[in-house]
Design an enzyme around this catalytic site. Structure first.
Site, PDB file in Angstrom:
ATOM      1  N   ASP A  46       0.744  -1.193   0.007  1.00 19.11           N
ATOM      2  CA  ASP A  46      -0.126  -0.005   0.092  1.00 19.11           C
ATOM      3  C   ASP A  46       0.779   1.245  -0.091  1.00 19.11           C
ATOM      4  O   ASP A  46       0.565   2.268  -0.039  1.00 19.11           O
ATOM      5  CB  ASP A  46      -1.021   0.153   0.957  1.00 19.11           C
ATOM      6  CG  ASP A  46      -0.282   0.065   2.618  1.00 19.11           C
ATOM      7  OD1 ASP A  46       0.829  -0.133   2.705  1.00 19.11           O
ATOM      8  OD2 ASP A  46      -1.121   0.175   3.525  1.00 19.11           O
ATOM      9  N   SER A  47       2.083   0.955   0.120  1.00 16.11           N
ATOM     10  CA  SER A  47       3.452   2.142  -0.379  1.00 16.11           C
ATOM     11  C   SER A  47       2.747   2.736  -1.608  1.00 16.11           C
ATOM     12  O   SER A  47       3.145   3.752  -2.028  1.00 16.11           O
ATOM     13  CB  SER A  47       4.633   1.769  -0.246  1.00 16.11           C
ATOM     14  OG  SER A  47       4.651   0.526  -0.990  1.00 16.11           O
ATOM     15  N   ASP A  85      -0.938  -6.106  -0.558  1.00 12.84           N
ATOM     16  CA  ASP A  85      -1.229  -5.368   1.066  1.00 12.84           C
ATOM     17  C   ASP A  85      -2.655  -5.150   1.192  1.00 12.84           C
ATOM     18  O   ASP A  85      -3.367  -5.008   0.459  1.00 12.84           O
ATOM     19  CB  ASP A  85      -0.547  -4.328   0.823  1.00 12.84           C
ATOM     20  CG  ASP A  85       0.477  -3.758   2.114  1.00 12.84           C
ATOM     21  OD1 ASP A  85       0.409  -4.689   3.143  1.00 12.84           O
ATOM     22  OD2 ASP A  85       1.396  -2.973   2.001  1.00 12.84           O
ATOM     23  N   LYS A 115      -1.078  -9.574   3.054  1.00 12.86           N
ATOM     24  CA  LYS A 115      -0.354  -8.814   3.972  1.00 12.86           C
ATOM     25  C   LYS A 115      -1.233  -7.704   4.830  1.00 12.86           C
ATOM     26  O   LYS A 115      -1.779  -7.192   4.366  1.00 12.86           O
ATOM     27  CB  LYS A 115       1.307  -8.242   3.608  1.00 12.86           C
ATOM     28  CG  LYS A 115       1.898  -7.520   4.710  1.00 12.86           C
ATOM     29  CD  LYS A 115       3.221  -7.149   4.178  1.00 12.86           C
ATOM     30  CE  LYS A 115       3.367  -5.758   3.847  1.00 12.86           C
ATOM     31  NZ  LYS A 115       2.754  -4.814   4.541  1.00 12.86           N
ATOM     32  N   GLU A 117      -0.803  -5.403   8.614  1.00 14.40           N
ATOM     33  CA  GLU A 117      -0.202  -4.809   9.693  1.00 14.40           C
ATOM     34  C   GLU A 117      -0.545  -5.061  10.993  1.00 14.40           C
ATOM     35  O   GLU A 117      -1.975  -4.985  11.482  1.00 14.40           O
ATOM     36  CB  GLU A 117       0.110  -3.458   9.495  1.00 14.40           C
ATOM     37  CG  GLU A 117       0.666  -3.032   8.180  1.00 14.40           C
ATOM     38  CD  GLU A 117       1.076  -1.432   8.112  1.00 14.40           C
ATOM     39  OE1 GLU A 117       0.831  -0.725   8.829  1.00 14.40           O
ATOM     40  OE2 GLU A 117       1.242  -1.079   6.757  1.00 14.40           O
ATOM     41  N   GLU A 184       9.878  -4.238  10.128  1.00 15.54           N
ATOM     42  CA  GLU A 184      10.303  -2.826   9.566  1.00 15.54           C
ATOM     43  C   GLU A 184      10.894  -1.952  10.690  1.00 15.54           C
ATOM     44  O   GLU A 184      10.257  -1.762  11.734  1.00 15.54           O
ATOM     45  CB  GLU A 184       9.033  -2.221   8.849  1.00 15.54           C
ATOM     46  CG  GLU A 184       9.616  -0.676   8.346  1.00 15.54           C
ATOM     47  CD  GLU A 184       8.498  -0.298   7.207  1.00 15.54           C
ATOM     48  OE1 GLU A 184       7.421  -1.092   7.043  1.00 15.54           O
ATOM     49  OE2 GLU A 184       8.627   0.767   6.843  1.00 15.54           O
TER      50      GLU A 184
HETATM   51  O1  KIV Z   1       3.616  -1.101   1.695  1.00 10.28           O
HETATM   52  C1  KIV Z   1       4.834  -1.494   1.484  1.00 10.28           C
HETATM   53  O2  KIV Z   1       5.453  -1.319   0.478  1.00 10.28           O
HETATM   54  C2  KIV Z   1       5.328  -2.294   2.826  1.00 10.28           C
HETATM   55  C3  KIV Z   1       6.623  -2.546   2.656  1.00 10.28           C
HETATM   56  C4  KIV Z   1       7.692  -1.175   2.937  1.00 10.28           C
HETATM   57  C5  KIV Z   1       7.029  -3.583   3.626  1.00 10.28           C
HETATM   58  O3  KIV Z   1       4.613  -2.573   3.567  1.00 10.28           O
END
Ligand code: KIV
Length: 292
Positions: A46-47, A85, A115, A117, A184
Site C-alpha cells: 500500500d506504499s 497488502d 499482508k 499490519e 520494519e
Molecule cells: O507497503 C509497503 O510497500 C510495505 C513494505 C515497505 C514492507 O509495507
C-alpha cells in the site's frame, strides 16, 4: 529454481538458509522486469499510495485501488510469489471484514497471499484468513498505517519492554498462522533474535542482514523517490536521473525537429506523389474558398 514460488518452496529456502528477495511492485511493465530478474516474492504494497498516487502516507489507499494495481502485477509475474497488502481499514474492524477483503484481493487479482499490519492485536483476523486457505504475511515494527500513533516513521522495539513486545507479537502472528512476517525498522539484533525464534520467514526492511530475506520499495532502490533516501535504502541504480535526462532529450529533440528522422518514419506510401500533390491542391482551394 524454475516455476512459481510457493509457501512451501519459500519455507524450504528459510530452512536451507537461502536468502529470500522481495521488492514492491505496482504495475505490469515493472513486474515483468522484477520477475525476469529472479526476485522471489513481489509485494503489491500500500506504499503505492505514496509512490504511485503521491499521498503523504498510505492511509487513503482503498481496496478497489489495490485490486486494480495488483491485477497488473500478477499478469507480469510468472515465477515470483505475489503478496497483496491489505489497505488501512480493510481488516481492522473485524475478522469477518478481514476475510471478506482478503478474499476479494485474492479472487480479483490472482495473487498468492495477503499482508496485514499489526501483531497480537490482529491475530483473530489472521486466523480467519488462514482458515479460508489464504496465506498471510504479517508486518510488525514500524507499521506505516499507524503513522499517526508513532508520530512519524521511526525505529521501533527500542528498550527492553518494547523489544519483548515485538518478539511476543512475532510469536502471536506465527501462532495465528502467518507464514511470513515483515520486520520494519527493528534494531538488527532484535530482528536476528526474532528470526532465530520463529519458523515463519522474516523479511527485513531496515532490520539488518540476519533476517531470512529483505524487501525494498523499488523506486527507493532505483533512485526514483526524490532527494530523501531512508537510511536502510541502498540505491542500486540512478534510474530516476536517467529517466529525467531521457525525457529532457526527447523534449529538446521534438522542439528542434531532430526527432523523428528517417529511421523512425514509414517511408512507403500506398499513394504516389502525383496523387498527393493533386489532393493537396484540391483541399487548399476548398480551404481558400471557405475562408472567404
Ligand atoms: O507497503 C509497503 O510497500 C510495505 C513494505 C515497505 C514492507 O509495507
Amino acid at each position: 529454481m524454475s516455476g512459481k514460488y510457493t509457501v512451501t518452496s519459500l519455507l524450504e529456502m528459510k530452512q536451507k538458509g537461502e536468502k529470500i528477495s522481495q521488492l514492491t511492485c505496482y504495475d505490469y511493465s515493472t513486474a515483468r522486469l522484477v520477475d525476469a530478474a529472479g526476485i522471489n516474492t513481489v509485494l503489491v504494497g500500500d506504499s503505492l499510495g505514496m509512490t504511485m498516487q503521491g499521498y503523504e502516507n498510505t492511509l487513503p489507499v482503498t481496496l478497489d485501488e489495490m485490486i486494480c494495481y495488483g491485477r497488473s502485477v500478477v499478469r507480469g509475474c510468472q515465477n515470483a510469489f505475489v503478496i497483496m497488502d491489505m489497505p488501512f481499514m480493510s481488516y481492522q474492524v473485524s475478522p469477518a471484514q478481514a476475510l471478506e477483503s482478503a478474499g476479494r484481493l485474492i479472487k480479483e487479482t490472482g495473487a498468492n497471499a495477503v499482508k496485514l499490519e499489526g501483531g497480537a492485536a490482529v491475530t483473530e483476523q489472521i486466523k480467519a484468513i488462514v482458515d479460508a486457505g489464504i496465506p498471510v504475511c504479517a508486518h510488525i515494527g514500524m507499521t506505516p498505517q499507524s503513522v499517526n500513533v508513532f508520530g512519524g516513521f521511526k525505529v521501533q522495539g527500542k528498550g527492553e519492554a518494547k523489544a519483548e513486545q515485538l518478539l511476543k507479537d512475532a510469536l502471536a502472528v506465527q501462532e495465528a498462522g502467518a507464514f511470513m512476517v515483515v520486520l520494519e525498522c527493528v534494531p538488527p539484533k532484535l530482528a536476528a533474535l526474532i528470526t532465530r525464534q520463529v519458523d515463519m520467514i522474516t523479511i527485513g526492511i531496515g532490520a539488518g542482514v540476519e533476517c531470512d530475506g529483505q524487501v525494498l520499495v523499488y523506486q527507493d532502490m532505483l533512485g526514483m523517490s526524490g532527494d530523501f533516501t531512508p537510511k536502510f535504502v541502498r540505491r542500486f541504480a540512478e534510474i530516476g536521473e536517467a529517466m529525467q535526462q531521457a525525457f529532457a532529450d526527447y523534449d529538446a529533440q521534438v522542439k528542434s525537429g531532430a526527432f523523428p528522422q528517417a529511421a523512425q518514419t514509414y517511408s512507403k506510401s500506398d499513394c504516389d506523389d502525383a496523387f498527393l500533390a493533386q489532393l493537396e491542391e484540391k483541399y487548399s482551394k476548398m480551404r481558400e474558398l471557405s475562408l472567404k
